[in-house]
Scaffold this motif. Structure first.
Motif, PDB file in Angstrom:
ATOM      1  N   GLU A 192       0.828  -1.237   0.081  1.00 22.00           N
ATOM      2  CA  GLU A 192       0.042  -0.022   0.011  1.00 22.00           C
ATOM      3  C   GLU A 192       0.901   1.334  -0.037  1.00 22.00           C
ATOM      4  O   GLU A 192       0.454   2.419  -0.750  1.00 22.00           O
ATOM      5  CB  GLU A 192      -0.866   0.042   1.155  1.00 22.00           C
ATOM      6  CG  GLU A 192      -2.198   1.157   1.114  1.00 22.00           C
ATOM      7  CD  GLU A 192      -3.215   0.750   1.968  1.00 22.00           C
ATOM      8  OE1 GLU A 192      -3.559   1.599   2.895  1.00 22.00           O
ATOM      9  OE2 GLU A 192      -3.709  -0.371   1.614  1.00 22.00           O
ATOM     10  N   ASP A 193       1.982   1.247   0.735  1.00 24.62           N
ATOM     11  CA  ASP A 193       2.955   2.541   0.856  1.00 24.62           C
ATOM     12  C   ASP A 193       3.460   2.781  -0.715  1.00 24.62           C
ATOM     13  O   ASP A 193       3.317   3.939  -1.233  1.00 24.62           O
ATOM     14  CB  ASP A 193       4.046   2.400   1.664  1.00 24.62           C
ATOM     15  CG  ASP A 193       3.616   2.184   2.980  1.00 24.62           C
ATOM     16  OD1 ASP A 193       2.363   2.790   3.426  1.00 24.62           O
ATOM     17  OD2 ASP A 193       4.211   1.680   4.075  1.00 24.62           O
ATOM     18  N   SER A 194       3.676   1.869  -1.318  1.00 27.57           N
ATOM     19  CA  SER A 194       4.365   1.734  -2.801  1.00 27.57           C
ATOM     20  C   SER A 194       3.031   2.211  -3.649  1.00 27.57           C
ATOM     21  O   SER A 194       3.393   3.152  -4.724  1.00 27.57           O
ATOM     22  CB  SER A 194       4.877   0.457  -3.333  1.00 27.57           C
ATOM     23  OG  SER A 194       5.874  -0.069  -2.367  1.00 27.57           O
ATOM     24  N   PHE A 195       1.944   1.829  -3.384  1.00 29.34           N
ATOM     25  CA  PHE A 195       0.976   2.268  -4.372  1.00 29.34           C
ATOM     26  C   PHE A 195       0.746   3.708  -4.285  1.00 29.34           C
ATOM     27  O   PHE A 195       0.783   4.317  -5.035  1.00 29.34           O
ATOM     28  CB  PHE A 195      -0.330   1.401  -3.755  1.00 29.34           C
ATOM     29  CG  PHE A 195      -1.629   1.910  -4.523  1.00 29.34           C
ATOM     30  CD1 PHE A 195      -1.928   1.636  -5.767  1.00 29.34           C
ATOM     31  CD2 PHE A 195      -2.724   2.660  -3.714  1.00 29.34           C
ATOM     32  CE1 PHE A 195      -3.152   2.060  -6.186  1.00 29.34           C
ATOM     33  CE2 PHE A 195      -3.766   3.072  -4.347  1.00 29.34           C
ATOM     34  CZ  PHE A 195      -3.989   2.801  -5.464  1.00 29.34           C
ATOM     35  N   PHE A 196       0.667   4.262  -2.840  1.00 30.29           N
ATOM     36  CA  PHE A 196       0.295   5.703  -2.800  1.00 30.29           C
ATOM     37  C   PHE A 196       1.527   6.530  -3.347  1.00 30.29           C
ATOM     38  O   PHE A 196       1.487   7.562  -3.911  1.00 30.29           O
ATOM     39  CB  PHE A 196       0.161   6.008  -1.152  1.00 30.29           C
ATOM     40  CG  PHE A 196      -1.308   5.641  -1.010  1.00 30.29           C
ATOM     41  CD1 PHE A 196      -2.546   6.437  -1.570  1.00 30.29           C
ATOM     42  CD2 PHE A 196      -1.859   4.492  -0.287  1.00 30.29           C
ATOM     43  CE1 PHE A 196      -3.715   5.893  -1.162  1.00 30.29           C
ATOM     44  CE2 PHE A 196      -3.014   4.483   0.149  1.00 30.29           C
ATOM     45  CZ  PHE A 196      -3.933   5.043  -0.386  1.00 30.29           C
ATOM     46  N   ASP A 197       2.784   6.025  -2.989  1.00 32.21           N
ATOM     47  CA  ASP A 197       4.023   6.600  -3.706  1.00 32.21           C
ATOM     48  C   ASP A 197       3.727   6.739  -5.073  1.00 32.21           C
ATOM     49  O   ASP A 197       4.149   7.597  -5.712  1.00 32.21           O
ATOM     50  CB  ASP A 197       5.224   5.915  -3.253  1.00 32.21           C
ATOM     51  CG  ASP A 197       5.438   6.021  -1.816  1.00 32.21           C
ATOM     52  OD1 ASP A 197       4.961   6.862  -1.172  1.00 32.21           O
ATOM     53  OD2 ASP A 197       6.356   5.131  -1.368  1.00 32.21           O
ATOM     54  N   MET A 198       3.332   5.624  -5.745  1.00 36.83           N
ATOM     55  CA  MET A 198       2.952   5.686  -7.289  1.00 36.83           C
ATOM     56  C   MET A 198       1.933   6.629  -7.660  1.00 36.83           C
ATOM     57  O   MET A 198       2.269   7.515  -8.724  1.00 36.83           O
ATOM     58  CB  MET A 198       2.729   4.061  -7.625  1.00 36.83           C
ATOM     59  CG  MET A 198       2.562   4.143  -9.111  1.00 36.83           C
ATOM     60  SD  MET A 198       1.114   4.550  -9.779  1.00 36.83           S
ATOM     61  CE  MET A 198      -0.116   3.178  -9.216  1.00 36.83           C
ATOM     62  N   ILE A 199       0.772   6.691  -7.041  1.00 38.56           N
ATOM     63  CA  ILE A 199      -0.002   7.621  -7.573  1.00 38.56           C
ATOM     64  C   ILE A 199      -0.125   9.012  -7.166  1.00 38.56           C
ATOM     65  O   ILE A 199      -0.605   9.832  -7.949  1.00 38.56           O
ATOM     66  CB  ILE A 199      -1.464   7.195  -7.187  1.00 38.56           C
ATOM     67  CG1 ILE A 199      -1.512   7.288  -5.656  1.00 38.56           C
ATOM     68  CG2 ILE A 199      -1.733   6.071  -7.511  1.00 38.56           C
ATOM     69  CD1 ILE A 199      -3.062   6.990  -5.120  1.00 38.56           C
ATOM     70  N   ASP A 200       0.957   9.276  -6.330  1.00 35.59           N
ATOM     71  CA  ASP A 200       1.197  10.560  -5.891  1.00 35.59           C
ATOM     72  C   ASP A 200       2.429  11.365  -6.368  1.00 35.59           C
ATOM     73  O   ASP A 200       2.740  12.388  -6.151  1.00 35.59           O
ATOM     74  CB  ASP A 200       1.216  10.597  -4.156  1.00 35.59           C
ATOM     75  CG  ASP A 200       1.142  12.129  -3.631  1.00 35.59           C
ATOM     76  OD1 ASP A 200       0.607  12.760  -4.016  1.00 35.59           O
ATOM     77  OD2 ASP A 200       1.999  12.390  -2.784  1.00 35.59           O
ATOM     78  N   GLY A 201       3.313  10.149  -7.096  1.00 38.94           N
ATOM     79  CA  GLY A 201       4.511  10.856  -7.704  1.00 38.94           C
ATOM     80  C   GLY A 201       4.383  11.021  -9.071  1.00 38.94           C
ATOM     81  O   GLY A 201       3.377  11.413  -9.589  1.00 38.94           O
ATOM     82  N   SER A 202       5.630  11.710  -9.751  1.00 38.46           N
ATOM     83  CA  SER A 202       5.573  12.293 -10.785  1.00 38.46           C
ATOM     84  C   SER A 202       5.391  11.245 -11.941  1.00 38.46           C
ATOM     85  O   SER A 202       5.384   9.830 -11.621  1.00 38.46           O
ATOM     86  CB  SER A 202       6.853  12.875 -11.239  1.00 38.46           C
ATOM     87  OG  SER A 202       8.086  11.878 -11.228  1.00 38.46           O
ATOM     88  N   SER A 203       5.050  11.557 -13.129  1.00 35.31           N
ATOM     89  CA  SER A 203       4.661  10.534 -14.175  1.00 35.31           C
ATOM     90  C   SER A 203       5.788   9.644 -14.597  1.00 35.31           C
ATOM     91  O   SER A 203       7.009  10.146 -14.674  1.00 35.31           O
ATOM     92  CB  SER A 203       3.992  11.226 -15.382  1.00 35.31           C
ATOM     93  OG  SER A 203       3.953  10.427 -16.345  1.00 35.31           O
TER      94      SER A 203
END
Length: 702
Positions: A203-214
């Protein structure tokens, strides 16, 4: 880390590829496995298939990997990507048909114009360095058949011309496996590595992905761009990859996997031999010779890129991605590869078996050397009847069981019937097993039994025997166990470095690879415990034995007391080398050999004594002719000495010399005085005469 030229790049290939790999995975979550396999596939010049639902970053992986390569010109590495469906046309993949060529408007090399069927391949797959085909199995047969030729031969038939394709790697993806009975097996077989790609789970990786740059904005850092791989390097590496060899361990793993696949196929066939539904045949593992050759090429590429010239066990983990065709097989593949690596990784089974056999032999030796079987005599059967101890008997002349109470001869005792009811009292006499009491009875007895008891030895014999036994029987086995454990630990430590440094293998396999080493170490440790258990059956640590006059000493160091000599075997008696002639603060042993020689030769006799008697090296020195004072003390113990000499059948059994000595302090007057008989007749022998020579040695109990 910066590289300025190709020569510098090749100095540490492992670190260079690691830097590229790490940079390519930056910003991609839970896709490390896919990236490293895609990079390996591209460098090896093979193809990879990703199985996964849409939106799993499969195409992004391909776009990342392309950045590991450097084009020869200024146009960059050519990349082709398309999403296929059942309506896709060859033009979307291989290029449109050239209308000018079709209308004869183009000239050939001779300037002639003619009509020609030809495709415009610029920016299409035939000119790509790396290609990504999404939903590949939805493509038409025309596309798939052309792809098969491109993958197989790296050639594209463009009209009348056969053009060389620069394709380094083809990445294909789909959310399903190829449908059965559509003729897709040949193309599917060309994808050597197959990998399931899923959504982000953490889940942490998931939110890092959607909150990060493209991730589409990704570009290699400038310092990493210096590490990009050129076409020239790929060509040179190909020869070096081919030169990498398969280690014996790798061959053993491959052989075991092939046998395991065959075994599973046979079992599946046997289970379904009467089935009318042939769907099970799809689950048969089909890994042909051509595929195995490609698999070996992948393993060799991994070894080379890890700066090795030989495939090791960690490289073999990659086979997991190469042997499955269905989702069910994919779940089995890891277990198969892991099992075969674990079982065949380290060959120490034979050593453990040999050690276990040695322990069994050691146990048998302990039984023979330290224990004896004692036969117990038959014992009368005694039962209790109404508070009386009674013999259980057979009434002579019948098969009837009777009971007679135990008493002294001449007394009256009670006789009981077989139902243990009192019958009569009668005069009692017992002679051996026969009882006379109203009638004649024979006492019943339990069968003779045997049991094992420790053999009895004196303390000095026990101590020296167990020391010899430990040295000859126990020590070699325990030394071998300890040596083997140290070798395995060293092997594990040695292998840990390259295993952990492997750029492409799943590091979880480190546990599997070392598991057999750990198991072997545990088995060896258990064997050591079993060995000690057998040793403890006889070993005594609290012995405080001392030497006594008359003790005999064998060549092997065992010491027996005078009272134990008769129990020695003939061979052991022949191996007696000395008899203890003085005991106390200092102990001396008298050699059992006697020589007739002159005084001048005594030094040589003493120095040669050990070699002539073939004594062990530790007993072959230190022998000397006793001086007068020492001989006088020995004379006082002659009775005990003679008894021991007689017991071993030695010709010196009668110690006739009261005193004979030699000493340098006597100088020229050195001589031997010898008493020839008990009446006191003496003879004086000068140094140039022959006389009897016996040697003594100071003896220290070890």
């Amino acid at each position: 880390m910066e590289y300025t030229n190709n020569e510098t790049k090749s100095q540490n290939l492992h670190d260079r590829i690691k830097s590229l790999r790490d940079a390519l995975t930056n910003g991609l979550y839970e896709k490390d496995e896919a990236v490293r396999l895609a990079l390996l596939t591209a460098i090896a010049g093979e193809s990879v298939f990703f199985l996964g639902a849409p939106g799993c970053a499969k195409s992004m992986i391909a776009r990342r990997v392309i950045q590991a390569f450097k084009a020869d010109g200024d146009k960059g590495v050519k990349y082709f990507e398309t999403l296929l469906n059942q309506f896709s046309t060859p033009e979307e993949v291989f290029g449109n048909i050239s209308l000018k060529a079709l209308n004869g408007e183009l000239e050939d090399e001779n300037g002639n114009k003619k009509e020609e069927y030809r495709r415009l391949t610029e920016n299409m797959l035939p000119e790509a360095d790396i290609a990504f085909l999404d939903e590949i199995w939805k493509a038409s047969p025309a596309i798939l058949n052309t792809l098969l030729t491109i993958i197989n031969e790296r050639k594209f038939h463009n009209g009348s011309k056969v053009e060389k394709v620069p394709l380094k790697a083809l990445f294909a993806a789909s959310n399903e496996l190829p449908a059965k009975d559509r003729g897709l097996e040949a193309l599917y077989d060309r994808f050597i590595l197959r990998l399931c790609v899923g959504y982000i789970e953490n889940e942490d990786s998931f939110f890092d992905m959607i909150d990060g740059s493209s991730s589409s904005d990704f570009a290699l850092p400038d310092e990493v761009k210096n590490l990009q791989i050129t076409n020239e390097e790929l060509k040179a590496w190909k020869e070096k990859i081919d030169a990498v060899s398969l280690s014996d361990e790798a061959k053993a793993v491959i052989s075991a996997i092939r046998k395991e696949l065959t075994s599973r196929n046979e079992k599946l066939t046997e289970e379904n031999k009467n089935s009318k539904d042939f769907a099970w045949q799809r689950e048969l593992f089909e890994v042909g010779d051509r595929r195995w050759k490609k698999i070996a090429h992948i393993l060799k590429a991994s070894a080379f890129l890890n700066d090795r010239t030989e495939v090791d066990l960690m490289d073999c983990q990659l086979i997991e991605y190469c042997i499955w065709s269905t989702e069910k097989q994919q779940k089995q593949a890891r277990d198969i590869v892991e099992k075969c690596i674990k079982q065949n990784g380290v060959d120490c089974d034979s050593t453990i078996e040999e050690i276990q056999e040695q322990i069994e032999d050691f146990k048998a030796s302990v039984d023979e050397a330290w224990f004896e079987e004692v036969k117990e005599p038959k014992k009368a059967i005694i039962v209790d009847i109404s508070g009386h101890k009674c013999y259980e008997c057979i009434r002579n002349g019948t098969s009837e069981t009777w009971y007679v109470s135990i008493g002294e001869n001449g007394s009256y005792q009670t006789v009981y019937r077989d139902n243990k009811n009192r019958y009569t009292d009668s005069y009692y006499e017992k002679n051996g097993d026969t009882i006379s009491c109203w009638a004649t009875f024979t006492v019943k007895k339990n069968p003779a039994k045997t049991h094992v008891e420790p053999k009895k030895f004196s303390d000095i014999a026990y101590e020296t025997l167990q020391k010899k036994f430990k040295q000859e029987r126990y020590a070699p086995i325990v030394d071998r166990i300890n040596k083997q454990i140290e070798e395995l630990k060293s092997q594990k430590e040695k292998d840990a470095v390259p295993f952990k440094a492997n750029l492409f293998a799943n590091q979880e396999y480190n546990i599997s690879i070392t598991a057999k080493i750990d198991e072997a170490i545990h088995e060896l440790e258990d064997a050591g415990v079993a060995l000690d258990k057998q040793q403890n059956r006889y070993f005594k640590t609290n012995l405080s034995a001392s030497l006594s006059v008359g003790d005999v000493i064998l060549k092997n160091g065992t010491i027996y007391t005078a009272g134990e000599i008769d129990s020695l075997s003939a061979e052991e008696k022949e191996n007696v080398i000395a008899v203890v002639c003085l005991a106390g603060e200092k102990a001396y042993a008298l050699g059992v050999e006697q020589y007739a020689d002159t005084w001048d030769n005594t030094a040589k006799i003493a120095s040669d004594y050990g070699s002539e008697n073939e004594l062990p090296s530790k007993y072959a020195s230190g022998w000397a002719v006793p001086d007068k004072d020492l001989l006088s003390k020995i004379w006082e113990n002659r009775e005990s000495i003679n008894k021991s000499l007689e017991a071993v059948g030695n010709e010196l059994a009668t110690l006739t010399a009261k005193e004979y000595w030699s000493s340098s302090k006597n100088g020229e007057s050195a001589a031997f005085y010898q008493l020839f008989d008990d009446r006191g007749h003496q003879d004086h022998t000068t140094k140039d005469h022959e006389y009897a020579v016996c040697l003594v040695r100071e003896w220290k109990k070890e």
